[in-house]
Motif scaffolding. Structure first.
Motif, PDB file in Angstrom:
ATOM      1  N   LEU A 160      39.062  29.818  25.812  1.00  0.00           N
ATOM      2  CA  LEU A 160      39.470  31.022  26.521  1.00  0.00           C
ATOM      3  C   LEU A 160      39.050  30.964  27.984  1.00  0.00           C
ATOM      4  O   LEU A 160      39.824  31.326  28.888  1.00  0.00           O
ATOM      5  CB  LEU A 160      38.860  32.251  25.845  1.00  0.00           C
ATOM      6  CG  LEU A 160      39.159  33.608  26.499  1.00  0.00           C
ATOM      7  CD1 LEU A 160      40.658  33.861  26.542  1.00  0.00           C
ATOM      8  CD2 LEU A 160      38.440  34.735  25.761  1.00  0.00           C
ATOM      9  N   ALA A 161      37.822  30.505  28.255  1.00  0.00           N
ATOM     10  CA  ALA A 161      37.358  30.383  29.637  1.00  0.00           C
ATOM     11  C   ALA A 161      38.194  29.359  30.403  1.00  0.00           C
ATOM     12  O   ALA A 161      38.530  29.574  31.577  1.00  0.00           O
ATOM     13  CB  ALA A 161      35.885  29.991  29.658  1.00  0.00           C
ATOM     14  N   ILE A 162      38.535  28.265  29.756  1.00  0.00           N
ATOM     15  CA  ILE A 162      39.366  27.251  30.412  1.00  0.00           C
ATOM     16  C   ILE A 162      40.734  27.823  30.750  1.00  0.00           C
ATOM     17  O   ILE A 162      41.264  27.610  31.852  1.00  0.00           O
ATOM     18  CB  ILE A 162      39.499  26.004  29.511  1.00  0.00           C
ATOM     19  CG1 ILE A 162      38.140  25.304  29.374  1.00  0.00           C
ATOM     20  CG2 ILE A 162      40.532  25.038  30.068  1.00  0.00           C
ATOM     21  CD1 ILE A 162      38.150  24.165  28.385  1.00  0.00           C
ATOM     22  N   VAL A 181      34.178  37.270  31.435  1.00  0.00           N
ATOM     23  CA  VAL A 181      35.091  37.781  30.407  1.00  0.00           C
ATOM     24  C   VAL A 181      34.724  37.260  29.021  1.00  0.00           C
ATOM     25  O   VAL A 181      34.898  37.960  28.020  1.00  0.00           O
ATOM     26  CB  VAL A 181      36.546  37.408  30.776  1.00  0.00           C
ATOM     27  CG1 VAL A 181      37.492  37.698  29.616  1.00  0.00           C
ATOM     28  CG2 VAL A 181      36.987  38.179  32.016  1.00  0.00           C
ATOM     29  N   THR A 182      34.198  36.047  28.955  1.00  0.00           N
ATOM     30  CA  THR A 182      33.905  35.439  27.655  1.00  0.00           C
ATOM     31  C   THR A 182      32.450  35.591  27.224  1.00  0.00           C
ATOM     32  O   THR A 182      32.084  35.091  26.152  1.00  0.00           O
ATOM     33  CB  THR A 182      34.248  33.943  27.698  1.00  0.00           C
ATOM     34  OG1 THR A 182      33.519  33.306  28.766  1.00  0.00           O
ATOM     35  CG2 THR A 182      35.732  33.739  27.932  1.00  0.00           C
ATOM     36  N   SER A 183      31.610  36.295  27.999  1.00  0.00           N
ATOM     37  CA  SER A 183      30.175  36.329  27.686  1.00  0.00           C
ATOM     38  C   SER A 183      29.605  37.722  27.459  1.00  0.00           C
ATOM     39  O   SER A 183      28.419  37.842  27.150  1.00  0.00           O
ATOM     40  CB  SER A 183      29.384  35.652  28.827  1.00  0.00           C
ATOM     41  OG  SER A 183      29.824  34.338  29.057  1.00  0.00           O
ATOM     42  N   TRP A 184      30.407  38.769  27.606  1.00  0.00           N
ATOM     43  CA  TRP A 184      29.857  40.123  27.559  1.00  0.00           C
ATOM     44  C   TRP A 184      29.655  40.644  26.144  1.00  0.00           C
ATOM     45  O   TRP A 184      28.961  41.651  25.941  1.00  0.00           O
ATOM     46  CB  TRP A 184      30.790  41.087  28.300  1.00  0.00           C
ATOM     47  CG  TRP A 184      32.168  41.177  27.702  1.00  0.00           C
ATOM     48  CD1 TRP A 184      33.240  40.401  27.994  1.00  0.00           C
ATOM     49  CD2 TRP A 184      32.608  42.089  26.692  1.00  0.00           C
ATOM     50  NE1 TRP A 184      34.327  40.763  27.248  1.00  0.00           N
ATOM     51  CE2 TRP A 184      33.970  41.805  26.439  1.00  0.00           C
ATOM     52  CE3 TRP A 184      31.993  43.118  25.996  1.00  0.00           C
ATOM     53  CZ2 TRP A 184      34.718  42.501  25.500  1.00  0.00           C
ATOM     54  CZ3 TRP A 184      32.738  43.824  25.050  1.00  0.00           C
ATOM     55  CH2 TRP A 184      34.082  43.516  24.823  1.00  0.00           C
ATOM     56  N   THR A 185      30.241  40.000  25.149  1.00  0.00           N
ATOM     57  CA  THR A 185      30.232  40.544  23.792  1.00  0.00           C
ATOM     58  C   THR A 185      28.831  40.604  23.190  1.00  0.00           C
ATOM     59  O   THR A 185      28.479  41.578  22.511  1.00  0.00           O
ATOM     60  CB  THR A 185      31.152  39.712  22.895  1.00  0.00           C
ATOM     61  OG1 THR A 185      30.774  38.322  22.991  1.00  0.00           O
ATOM     62  CG2 THR A 185      32.597  39.840  23.336  1.00  0.00           C
ATOM     63  N   GLU A 245      29.282  27.219  33.814  1.00  0.00           N
ATOM     64  CA  GLU A 245      29.802  26.819  35.126  1.00  0.00           C
ATOM     65  C   GLU A 245      29.868  25.302  35.236  1.00  0.00           C
ATOM     66  O   GLU A 245      30.855  24.748  35.736  1.00  0.00           O
ATOM     67  CB  GLU A 245      28.908  27.389  36.220  1.00  0.00           C
ATOM     68  CG  GLU A 245      29.361  27.076  37.641  1.00  0.00           C
ATOM     69  CD  GLU A 245      28.861  25.739  38.139  1.00  0.00           C
ATOM     70  OE1 GLU A 245      29.574  25.095  38.946  1.00  0.00           O
ATOM     71  OE2 GLU A 245      27.771  25.318  37.719  1.00  0.00           O
ATOM     72  N   ALA A 246      28.811  24.626  34.798  1.00  0.00           N
ATOM     73  CA  ALA A 246      28.808  23.167  34.860  1.00  0.00           C
ATOM     74  C   ALA A 246      29.905  22.573  33.974  1.00  0.00           C
ATOM     75  O   ALA A 246      30.561  21.598  34.358  1.00  0.00           O
ATOM     76  CB  ALA A 246      27.436  22.637  34.433  1.00  0.00           C
ATOM     77  N   THR A 247      30.128  23.174  32.817  1.00  0.00           N
ATOM     78  CA  THR A 247      31.161  22.671  31.917  1.00  0.00           C
ATOM     79  C   THR A 247      32.552  22.845  32.507  1.00  0.00           C
ATOM     80  O   THR A 247      33.360  21.908  32.524  1.00  0.00           O
ATOM     81  CB  THR A 247      31.078  23.398  30.564  1.00  0.00           C
ATOM     82  OG1 THR A 247      29.781  23.200  29.996  1.00  0.00           O
ATOM     83  CG2 THR A 247      32.134  22.877  29.600  1.00  0.00           C
ATOM     84  N   LEU A 248      32.843  24.044  33.009  1.00  0.00           N
ATOM     85  CA  LEU A 248      34.169  24.307  33.568  1.00  0.00           C
ATOM     86  C   LEU A 248      34.419  23.471  34.825  1.00  0.00           C
ATOM     87  O   LEU A 248      35.525  22.970  35.037  1.00  0.00           O
ATOM     88  CB  LEU A 248      34.310  25.793  33.887  1.00  0.00           C
ATOM     89  CG  LEU A 248      34.279  26.737  32.678  1.00  0.00           C
ATOM     90  CD1 LEU A 248      34.310  28.185  33.141  1.00  0.00           C
ATOM     91  CD2 LEU A 248      35.451  26.460  31.747  1.00  0.00           C
ATOM     92  N   THR A 249      33.391  23.322  35.647  1.00  0.00           N
ATOM     93  CA  THR A 249      33.556  22.521  36.860  1.00  0.00           C
ATOM     94  C   THR A 249      33.734  21.049  36.519  1.00  0.00           C
ATOM     95  O   THR A 249      34.532  20.346  37.139  1.00  0.00           O
ATOM     96  CB  THR A 249      32.355  22.702  37.792  1.00  0.00           C
ATOM     97  OG1 THR A 249      32.135  24.093  38.010  1.00  0.00           O
ATOM     98  CG2 THR A 249      32.595  22.032  39.130  1.00  0.00           C
ATOM     99  N   PHE A 250      33.005  20.573  35.539  1.00  0.00           N
ATOM    100  CA  PHE A 250      33.147  19.178  35.127  1.00  0.00           C
ATOM    101  C   PHE A 250      34.553  18.888  34.610  1.00  0.00           C
ATOM    102  O   PHE A 250      35.086  17.792  34.790  1.00  0.00           O
ATOM    103  CB  PHE A 250      32.113  18.845  34.048  1.00  0.00           C
ATOM    104  CG  PHE A 250      32.269  17.478  33.477  1.00  0.00           C
ATOM    105  CD1 PHE A 250      31.861  16.362  34.193  1.00  0.00           C
ATOM    106  CD2 PHE A 250      32.830  17.283  32.214  1.00  0.00           C
ATOM    107  CE1 PHE A 250      32.011  15.083  33.674  1.00  0.00           C
ATOM    108  CE2 PHE A 250      32.981  16.017  31.687  1.00  0.00           C
ATOM    109  CZ  PHE A 250      32.564  14.909  32.412  1.00  0.00           C
ATOM    110  N   LEU A 251      35.158  19.896  33.981  1.00  0.00           N
ATOM    111  CA  LEU A 251      36.516  19.723  33.458  1.00  0.00           C
ATOM    112  C   LEU A 251      37.578  19.812  34.548  1.00  0.00           C
ATOM    113  O   LEU A 251      38.772  19.728  34.246  1.00  0.00           O
ATOM    114  CB  LEU A 251      36.792  20.772  32.380  1.00  0.00           C
ATOM    115  CG  LEU A 251      35.951  20.646  31.105  1.00  0.00           C
ATOM    116  CD1 LEU A 251      36.230  21.801  30.162  1.00  0.00           C
ATOM    117  CD2 LEU A 251      36.222  19.313  30.410  1.00  0.00           C
TER     118      LEU A 251
END
Length: 315
Positions: A160-162, A181-185, A245-251
């Protein structure tokens, strides 16, 4: 009675009497509570170690503009050796463009911490608002909010974040929104449970009997009592946001012009660091992420134990 003896004047309080204000009584309750919190926190070595790690990176991030200029980060303006090993001139070596890895690491702390903190603020504010409203109102409103929360929990957070970051476009703003958006639950569910417990206490019933409205009860009665839980959740959420952040940026969802720890790992992976055995380009950003995540985790756990001493008996 001897002449050396003195008789207090009529109506004057005796020394040490209850009418004389003591030094402890003159301290405001909030200040006294803050002092107790600081003393208890300092008695936890793990929390002090975690806070020291965070302060180190925060200081580096704040002072970075004083000795790092744009020309030292611009791939079109640097002229250093390419992928050279650590030396006296370059303590952590250089990247594939000739930039100092040490300077990139220090500057990357600014961007990475900024994304992590802003995403955490958005996550905690929105999640806390949903949790307090759902716990206070209950009924149809509470069930509807919890159904939405459960729906977000059921969705896989990383895909979802991607998807969100890809739709919003490359850059730190889209990554920050995607993380929030994906972390507030998790925050919403924790705050709702604590709100239900606070709402059952007698002082809330007294506030209702005195005519307090829903807004007054949520802001003046519920929020101060769930704030410790929100504080603990914030410290732990920052660590998760940094990893996201590191995961999304790495992708490849970050901006190529931004210098973050995740972008450094991405550039090292796709810039030939593996084939060139340039360990000095791969390890520093990963170790920096690990250190900051560890710092936030240790600090958050220490704060949790200080605010809830019963945690000691649950270990």
């Amino acid at each position: 009675m001897s002449a050396a003896q003195t008789v207090p004047a009529p109506g004057a309080p005796a020394p040490g009497a209850a009418g004389e204000p003591s030094a402890a009584a003159s301290v405001p309750p909030r200040l006294a509570g803050a002092r107790r919190f600081v003393r208890a926190f300092l008695h936890r070595p793990s929390g002090v170690a975690g806070l020291s790690i965070l302060l180190l990176f925060v200081v580096l991030a704040l002072v970075a503009p004083a000795f790092i200029g744009p020309d030292q980060l611009d791939v079109t303006k640097v002229n250093g050796p390419l992928l050279t090993a650590p030396s006296g001139s370059y303590p952590l070596g250089t990247d594939q463009a000739g930039r100092s890895v040490l300077l990139l690491l220090i500057w990357g702390s600014r961007e990475s911490l900024q994304i992590g903190v802003i995403a955490t603020v958005l996550t905690v504010v929105f999640g806390s608002a949903v949790g307090i409203v759902a716990g206070h109102y209950g009924g149809l409103v509470g069930r509807a909010l919890m159904h939405v929360t459960d729906w977000f929990i059921a969705l896989p957070s990383l895909p979802l974040a991607i998807s969100l970051a890809a739709v919003l476009g490359q850059g730190s703003t889209s990554i920050t929104i995607a993380i929030a958006v994906t972390s507030w639950t998790a925050t919403a569910r924790l705050v709702r449970a604590q709100t239900l417990a606070v709402e059952a206490r007698p002082f809330v019933e007294r506030a209702r009997a005195l005519g307090a409205g829903n807004g007054q009860i949520m802001l003046r009665q519920v929020l101060p009592n769930v704030m410790p839980l929100i504080l603990v959740s914030s410290t732990l959420t920052v660590a998760s946001a940094l990893l996201s952040e590191a995961t999304l940026t790495f992708l490849g969802l970050g901006s190529p012009t931004d210098v973050t720890w995740g972008q450094m790992i991405h550039d090292a992976f796709f810039g030939g660091a593996f084939t060139a055995d340039a360990w000095w380009y791969l390890l520093p950003p990963g170790l920096a992420i690990l250190a900051v995540v560890l710092g936030f985790t240790l600090t958050g756990r220490a704060v949790e134990h200080v605010l809830d001493p019963r945690m000691e008996n649950k270990r």
